[in-house]
Design a protein around this motif. Structure first.
Motif, PDB file in Angstrom:
ATOM      1  N   LYS A   1       0.826  -1.216   0.000  1.00 27.25           N
ATOM      2  CA  LYS A   1       0.000   0.000   0.000  1.00 27.25           C
ATOM      3  C   LYS A   1       0.859   1.265   0.000  1.00 27.25           C
TER       4      LYS A   1
ATOM      5  N   ILE B   1       0.043   4.401   4.810  1.00 31.51           N
ATOM      6  CA  ILE B   1      -0.016   3.619   6.041  1.00 31.51           C
ATOM      7  C   ILE B   1      -0.864   4.418   7.022  1.00 31.51           C
TER       8      ILE B   1
ATOM      9  N   ASP C   1      -2.566  -1.521   8.377  1.00 32.79           N
ATOM     10  CA  ASP C   1      -1.463  -1.002   7.553  1.00 32.79           C
ATOM     11  C   ASP C   1      -0.153  -1.003   8.347  1.00 32.79           C
ATOM     12  N   TRP C   2      -0.219  -0.530   9.582  1.00 36.22           N
ATOM     13  CA  TRP C   2       0.977  -0.465  10.419  1.00 36.22           C
ATOM     14  C   TRP C   2       1.503  -1.871  10.722  1.00 36.22           C
TER      15      TRP C   2
ATOM     16  N   GLN D   1       1.253  -4.400   8.731  1.00 30.67           N
ATOM     17  CA  GLN D   1       1.897  -4.856   7.503  1.00 30.67           C
ATOM     18  C   GLN D   1       3.285  -4.244   7.343  1.00 30.67           C
TER      19      GLN D   1
END
Length: 351
Positions: free
Chosen positions: A122, A125, A130-131, A133
């Motif tokens: 992505k 973030i 997201d964090w 990942q």
């Protein structure tokens, strides 16, 4: 620390005993300690990304110096560059130009040790997932040095809001400490308009100063002089007056021109001062800007032209390099900075 039973507190002696079991944390470069988190910040197009790419390249090949300062590593290391702003093909094209300036053995090291995020990763973030990942990416890379470009892509609110800035920086610190990496995050500031770089240049500056272990500023003046400034170090002294003047060549390799003061660069309107021998040396080199003069040949020509002793010529050359008015691209050689500036203008200066 492993204890049979959780303790309410630890004594200094207990903490010191635990510290003895662990390898000492050393300085990586300048005032940056290994396994610390900080910022490289400055206005758009100043050269922040290129600075970080060059820094990461040096670590990936196991180089022992960067911009005139010791790089304290024992062997080539894995580095991870998470570029969230720039389309990957443009970034890789620039990295290829940089890589091809190295010899074949170092090219092999760069091809193996310089890592990117996957294509499908992505570009922003924002959420907890997201964090997670991003943290997983850092963990799986096994990198010791990580660059994230940039905080703009991690912003879920307004950086002026202290809660937003604190949330972003705490997440970054957690990634740094949990994975035992040295983490640099690139951060953009508004145009400086001749102002010096300091922590107040950053939105949410009080939180950034509180949560960062270091902050290095990169700037380009109205006269297109670039410099690197140690703005803040938690674990080392910083010198707010002294800066490294740098240039970026046609292959987007960053070079140290010399050391000077920030105010001198910001106040510089042109390269001439009083009408003395130093100005005549500048004029002599500027006539053939991209000619690389061997010291002995240049001294011989200038002593004859200026009717001064060779020791004076050498002293003038040294001072002109320190002030950024003459280039000393490698030991024993001099040339006009006009050549360096022209090459820098042609460089792909994304950042």
């Amino acid at each position: 620390m492993k204890n049979e039973k959780t303790k309410d507190f630890l004594t200094l002696g207990e903490v010191l005993e635990e510290q003895k079991k662990r390898p000492p944390i050393k300085y990586l470069w300048s005032g940056i300690k290994e396994k610390s988190f900080g910022l490289v910040f400055g206005p758009s197009k100043s050269g922040k990304t290129i600075f970080c790419e060059n820094f990461a390249f040096k670590i990936a090949i196991g180089e022992t110096q960067f911009l005139g300062e010791k790089l304290n590593i024992q062997q080539p290391q894995k580095v991870l560059f998470v570029g969230l702003e720039e389309f990957w093909e443009y970034r890789v094209a620039r990295n290829e130009k940089q890589m091809l300036t190295y010899d074949s053995s170092n090219i092999s090291l760069l091809e193996a040790n310089y890592l990117y995020q996957p294509f499908e990763f992505k570009g922003k973030i924002i959420t907890k997932q997201d964090w997670e990942q991003l943290d997983l990416l850092v963990k799986k890379s096994k990198a010791s040095f990580v660059v994230i470009d940039s905080i703009t892509r991690l912003n879920h609110g307004k950086l002026e809001d202290s809660e937003t800035a604190e949330s972003i920086l705490q997440n970054l610190r957690n990634i740094c400490y949990d994975n035992g990496v040295t983490l640099i995050c690139i951060h953009h500031t508004p145009k400086m308009y001749g102002k010096p770089l300091d922590m107040d240049s950053i939105k949410g500056s009080s939180v950034f100063a509180q949560e960062s272990d270091f902050a290095i500023g990169i700037n380009k003046t109205a006269q297109e002089d670039r410099y690197v400034k140690n703005v803040f170090f938690r674990y080392a002294a910083d010198c707010s007056d002294s800066v490294k003047e740098v240039n970026i060549d046609e292959n987007t390799i960053i070079h140290l021109v010399g050391r000077t003061t920030e105010q001198k660069l910001l106040n510089k309107t042109d390269r001439r001062r009083s009408n003395d021998s130093r100005d005549l040396i500048i004029e002599y080199l500027d006539r053939t800007p991209c000619v690389l003069y061997k010291t002995a040949d240049l001294v011989k020509a200038l002593t004859k032209k200026l009717n001064i002793k060779d020791r004076q010529v050498k002293d003038y050359l040294k001072r002109l390099v320190e002030e950024g008015d003459v280039s000393n691209p490698k030991r024993g050689y001099y040339q006009s900075i006009k050549c360096c500036n022209n090459q820098g203008k042609e460089a792909n200066d994304e950042a």
